[in-house]
Every structure is written in C-alpha cells, then in structure tokens.
Write an enzyme that holds these catalytic residues in place. Structure first.
Site, mmCIF file in Angstrom:
data_model
loop_
_atom_site.group_PDB
_atom_site.id
_atom_site.type_symbol
_atom_site.label_atom_id
_atom_site.label_comp_id
_atom_site.label_asym_id
_atom_site.label_seq_id
_atom_site.Cartn_x
_atom_site.Cartn_y
_atom_site.Cartn_z
ATOM 1 N N CYS A 7 22.878 22.631 -33.158
ATOM 2 C CA CYS A 7 24.083 21.934 -32.673
ATOM 3 C C CYS A 7 25.248 22.917 -32.738
ATOM 4 O O CYS A 7 25.026 24.130 -32.802
ATOM 5 C CB CYS A 7 24.339 20.655 -33.468
ATOM 6 S SG CYS A 7 24.696 20.910 -35.218
ATOM 7 N N ASN A 10 26.355 22.965 -37.194
ATOM 8 C CA ASN A 10 25.270 22.918 -38.182
ATOM 9 C C ASN A 10 25.689 22.200 -39.478
ATOM 10 O O ASN A 10 25.254 22.562 -40.576
ATOM 11 C CB ASN A 10 24.717 24.329 -38.485
ATOM 12 C CG ASN A 10 23.403 24.346 -39.260
ATOM 13 O OD1 ASN A 10 23.149 25.245 -40.047
ATOM 14 N ND2 ASN A 10 22.551 23.359 -39.049
ATOM 15 N N CYS A 12 26.488 18.451 -38.970
ATOM 16 C CA CYS A 12 26.284 17.016 -38.682
ATOM 17 C C CYS A 12 24.922 16.758 -38.035
ATOM 18 O O CYS A 12 23.982 16.299 -38.699
ATOM 19 C CB CYS A 12 27.390 16.483 -37.772
ATOM 20 S SG CYS A 12 29.042 16.573 -38.497
ATOM 21 N N ARG A 13 24.797 17.031 -36.755
ATOM 22 C CA ARG A 13 23.600 16.624 -36.023
ATOM 23 C C ARG A 13 22.345 17.413 -36.396
ATOM 24 O O ARG A 13 21.299 16.810 -36.682
ATOM 25 C CB ARG A 13 23.850 16.724 -34.509
ATOM 26 C CG ARG A 13 24.839 15.695 -33.995
ATOM 27 C CD ARG A 13 25.315 16.029 -32.589
ATOM 28 N NE ARG A 13 26.110 17.270 -32.576
ATOM 29 C CZ ARG A 13 26.619 17.835 -31.495
ATOM 30 N NH1 ARG A 13 26.395 17.284 -30.316
ATOM 31 N NH2 ARG A 13 27.337 18.940 -31.585
HETATM 32 P P1 4NP Z 1 27.782 19.290 -35.346
HETATM 33 O O1 4NP Z 1 29.246 18.659 -35.418
HETATM 34 O O2 4NP Z 1 27.794 20.281 -34.203
HETATM 35 O O3 4NP Z 1 26.902 18.116 -35.089
HETATM 36 O O4 4NP Z 1 27.525 19.951 -36.694
HETATM 37 C C1 4NP Z 1 30.412 19.433 -35.478
HETATM 38 C C2 4NP Z 1 30.757 20.014 -36.660
HETATM 39 C C3 4NP Z 1 31.940 20.755 -36.741
HETATM 40 C C4 4NP Z 1 32.743 20.880 -35.630
HETATM 41 C C5 4NP Z 1 32.386 20.277 -34.433
HETATM 42 C C6 4NP Z 1 31.206 19.563 -34.360
HETATM 43 N N1 4NP Z 1 33.971 21.615 -35.734
HETATM 44 O O5 4NP Z 1 34.690 21.681 -34.724
HETATM 45 O O6 4NP Z 1 34.254 22.163 -36.797
#
Ligand code: 4NP
Length: 155
Positions: A7, A10, A12-13
């Site tokens: 994702c 790294n 959340c998803r």
């Molecule tokens: P992920 O979610 O891609 O599912 O881990 C996010 C985590 C952090 C950010 C954006 C999406 N960020 O902008 O820091």
C-alpha cells in the site's frame, strides 16, 4: 509461494492484509507460503502499524503489533512470486520501478481476486474514521480467503 502486500504507507492496509493472510496460511495449512508487506512511500519506515489497524485486527483475533513499516524495494520483484497492491496509485508507483516487463506479471490489484477484472481499489482509510477500517478489514478478509483457498486447491 511468496506473497507481498503493498500500500502507500505500510501502516494501515498492507499490514492488515499481511496479518489476515498469515491467519489464512494457518487456517489452510499452507506451510510453503509466506507473506510480507511494504509501502511505496517512506513516511512510516520503522513505525508500528496505525493504532486503528492494530485495533481492528485485534477485534478479529489477529496480532499485527510486531510488524514495522518498510518501503518497497525494486529487489522485491525478485524476492516475491506475487505482489498484491491496494489501489491504482500503488500499481503505477510499483510499475514505474519494474526494470523487467516480466515483473509486472507478478503484480495485481488485490481485489481482482474477488472481483475479477473489475480493477477495484481497497479504499485508503488513513484520513477517515473507524468505520473505514472495518470496511477495509472485510474487503481484505474476503480477498485473502479467496487467495488462500485457491492456493490450497493447487497444492
Ligand atoms: P496505508 O495508509 O497506505 O494503507 O498504510 C496510509 C498511511 C499513511 C499515509 C497515507 C495512507 N500518509 O499519508 O502518511
């Protein structure tokens, strides 16, 4: 089979997808399968998963607290057999790092495993509330269940 979940951050998803797939690997006794996760960005390298992701995983009996954020490396194309991305920007970011066109055959949107050829994205829950995480959990669980069941059939 070596699977990588990807994702943006790294936290959340993809850590959730990793934790859920580890649960499925146990459930289906896929003892030759491993799963890891990575982000296309370096914002959260070395960090724990987001507390909202940790909580939703815990609610469903999965511990993701030992995971730490890492950035996707072009070397991951060599190390992994299958690379599942969450959304279209992950797909284009990863694709731009592929030196060999064959590597792109390893990459797919995760939700194509349950909605073939629809190219749906797992929504980014980072800026939303808690309900976004439950929705993401359900999507990831359905996709990982399908992938694991298919791997079991091929064993
Ligand atoms: P992920 O979610 O891609 O599912 O881990 C996010 C985590 C952090 C950010 C954006 C999406 N960020 O902008 O820091």
């Amino acid at each position: 089979m070596k699977i990588l979940m990807v994702c943006l951050g790294n936290i959340c998803r993809s850590p959730l997808a990793q934790g859920i797939m580890e649960q499925k690997i146990n459930k289906y006794d896929l003892n030759n399968t491993i799963v890891d996760s990575a982000g296309t960005a370096d914002y959260h390298v070395g960090e724990n998963p987001d507390p909202r992701a940790v909580n939703i995983a815990k609610k469903h009996g999965i511990d993701i607290t030992k995971q730490r954020g890492r950035k996707f490396s072009p070397n991951d194309f060599k190390k992994f057999d299958k690379i599942y991305v969450m959304d279209h920007s992950n797909l284009s970011d990863i694709s731009s790092l592929a030196e060999d066109g064959n590597y792109l055959e390893k990459v797919d949107l995760l939700l194509n495993s349950i909605f073939p050829d629809e190219n749906r994205a797992v929504p980014d829950p980072y800026y939303g509330g808690k309900s976004g995480f439950e929705n993401v959990y359900q999507l990831l669980d359905a996709a990982c269940e399908q992938i694991a069941a298919t791997l079991k059939q091929k064993q």
